[in-house]
Design a protein around this motif. Sequence first.
Motif, PDB file in Angstrom:
ATOM      1  N   ARG A  19       1.031   4.630   4.972  1.00  0.00           N
ATOM      2  CA  ARG A  19       1.000   4.883   6.405  1.00  0.00           C
ATOM      3  C   ARG A  19       2.411   5.244   6.840  1.00  0.00           C
ATOM      4  O   ARG A  19       3.376   5.007   6.110  1.00  0.00           O
ATOM      5  CB  ARG A  19       0.484   3.648   7.159  1.00  0.00           C
ATOM      6  CG  ARG A  19      -0.947   3.251   6.761  1.00  0.00           C
ATOM      7  CD  ARG A  19      -1.351   1.951   7.429  1.00  0.00           C
ATOM      8  NE  ARG A  19      -1.428   2.124   8.882  1.00  0.00           N
ATOM      9  CZ  ARG A  19      -1.468   1.092   9.746  1.00  0.00           C
ATOM     10  NH1 ARG A  19      -1.393  -0.155   9.314  1.00  0.00           N
ATOM     11  NH2 ARG A  19      -1.561   1.327  11.033  1.00  0.00           N
TER      12      ARG A  19
ATOM     13  N   ASP B 208       0.808  -1.227   0.000  1.00  0.00           N
ATOM     14  CA  ASP B 208       0.000   0.000   0.000  1.00  0.00           C
ATOM     15  C   ASP B 208       0.837   1.272   0.000  1.00  0.00           C
ATOM     16  O   ASP B 208       0.288   2.371   0.125  1.00  0.00           O
ATOM     17  CB  ASP B 208      -0.925   0.018   1.223  1.00  0.00           C
ATOM     18  CG  ASP B 208      -1.912  -1.135   1.223  1.00  0.00           C
ATOM     19  OD1 ASP B 208      -2.131  -1.729   0.152  1.00  0.00           O
ATOM     20  OD2 ASP B 208      -2.450  -1.454   2.312  1.00  0.00           O
TER      21      ASP B 208
ATOM     22  N   THR C  32      -0.349   3.709  -2.739  1.00  0.00           N
ATOM     23  CA  THR C  32      -1.782   3.997  -2.861  1.00  0.00           C
ATOM     24  C   THR C  32      -2.425   4.437  -1.553  1.00  0.00           C
ATOM     25  O   THR C  32      -3.332   5.284  -1.548  1.00  0.00           O
ATOM     26  CB  THR C  32      -2.524   2.755  -3.391  1.00  0.00           C
ATOM     27  OG1 THR C  32      -2.281   1.648  -2.493  1.00  0.00           O
ATOM     28  CG2 THR C  32      -2.029   2.394  -4.786  1.00  0.00           C
ATOM     29  N   ALA C  33      -2.010   3.861  -0.436  1.00  0.00           N
ATOM     30  CA  ALA C  33      -2.578   4.211   0.868  1.00  0.00           C
ATOM     31  C   ALA C  33      -1.463   4.200   1.911  1.00  0.00           C
ATOM     32  O   ALA C  33      -1.441   3.353   2.803  1.00  0.00           O
ATOM     33  CB  ALA C  33      -3.685   3.225   1.256  1.00  0.00           C
TER      34      ALA C  33
END
Length: 530
Positions: free
Chosen positions: A161, A155, A158-159
């Motif tokens: 953390r 991720d 795209t996402a």
Amino acid sequence: MPLSLPPSSMPLALAFALYASPALAQDGYYQTKTPYAPQQDPATYATPPAGFQPIFTQLVARHGARGLTGMKGDAALYAMWRQAAAQDALTPLGRELGPDILALMQANALLGYGVAGIERPGYGNLSQTGIAEHRQLAVRLLARLPALFAQLEQDATTAPRQLVTIHSGVDRARDSARFFTQSLLEHAPALAPLLYLPPAPAPYPQGRASGVQPTLQPDGVNRFLLYAHKLAPQTDRVTDRASPYFATYEASQAYQHYIRTKRLDTLTAAPARQPAAARHARQVLERLFTPAFLAQFDGGRTSYADTGSYTFTSADGKFTRTLTGSGKTAIRSVNAAATKLYELYAIAAGMRHEVAADFSRYMPADDARYYAAVADHEDFYQKGPSTTDSAGVTWRFALALREDFFREVDALAGGDLRHAAKLRFTHAEMIIPLASAMGLQQALAPLPEAIPYSYANSRWRGAQVSPLAANLQWDVYRNAAGQLIVRLLYNEKETPFQASCDGARIAPGSVFYDYTGLKACYGHVAAPSR
């Protein structure tokens, strides 16, 4: 040597076999200078309950093995040796001591030279052992939670953390953070964009009375969480009672007052008054110096200090350091001399790549055990749980660090998943109080002032509570219903939280705790979302 395997395919047993620090014999008695070794085979870690997936991890770690923090006791002991050599007062073994002390001094003066990532070579830097400790710790973290890190890599674009990283601001803690994260990214390169150094707390000191212009520390530094034992008015003063750091600053000042009190001196000086002190000092030193030479200490007739200048040059001739002693460290007794020798023996255990000298020749195991016990006695009162009527003065400044662990999980509970990990790097002076603040079994309990600490009445040991690279880690898991559970690792061993939290275990004897029950047993109240 980096692995070619991604973390998702790295077996735990393989990671442990390739990257575990070599376990040194515990009968070396190095006290808090004990080089790090993980305390549990990761192949034996408990499997999380069905339906739970890792969602977050966090740690706080002491810096790795280091050199001496300054030219002090080594130079004083070398001055003593030189005088003995001039008086022909050395035994055959004693004649070998001086060159070994000088070799240790040179290794410390040049420590870190030529090592990428070490900005200022010299005393206090990480040794090669200390660097390896944190590099290996990072690899084992990846291997322990392969599903979490594989998801983060997947991720990352795209996402994304964040892998939040903070440290105390002191070179060896900053460098430990750097070598840890370098290793992390070498083995999982896709994580690189996720690394995040948060801004330091607002400029300090506060208040015009300080007379110092407030300064903002570099990104990634948080002294209030990771150097709270030594907050200073000139750099850290907090006058705003509404500040989240006000209580920490006040607790730090109370602690620093405590360590200057005669009361603490009385508590820590107890071993020196016992007959064993003189006996062990003689056992150690009479193997090295003649009795007549040692007798010159009687009645305060002689002393030795860290005076003089020393110049050391690297093997390639490109780096030279000249150091001058301050004269503030003095050896005035045989007990002081033996204690200084023990300190060199202990620090040399973590400098085996830099110093070929074997200091165990000068410190028999029985005597090393005695001096480790004396150091444990001092640390128990100065950094550990201390006495029952000390009201937690030795650890209350670490409560903010404890709360920081909870706040991270609070955010997850509130649906804020920005942080995937929080990595903190600090010192023994914070790890030891944190263990007390968390009520962990290894920290144990304070003692009544009338009962002096000893190995007979307490299981508190510096080598277990805070070896070099000591660490506490929380792994957090979540199920489809949103329930969060937490596992604590202390020096990579699955460890119970304080006894009052047993009711929060998800099953009797489990190492996993329901987060709602865990924060209730510690009295933690969730703060507003970050």
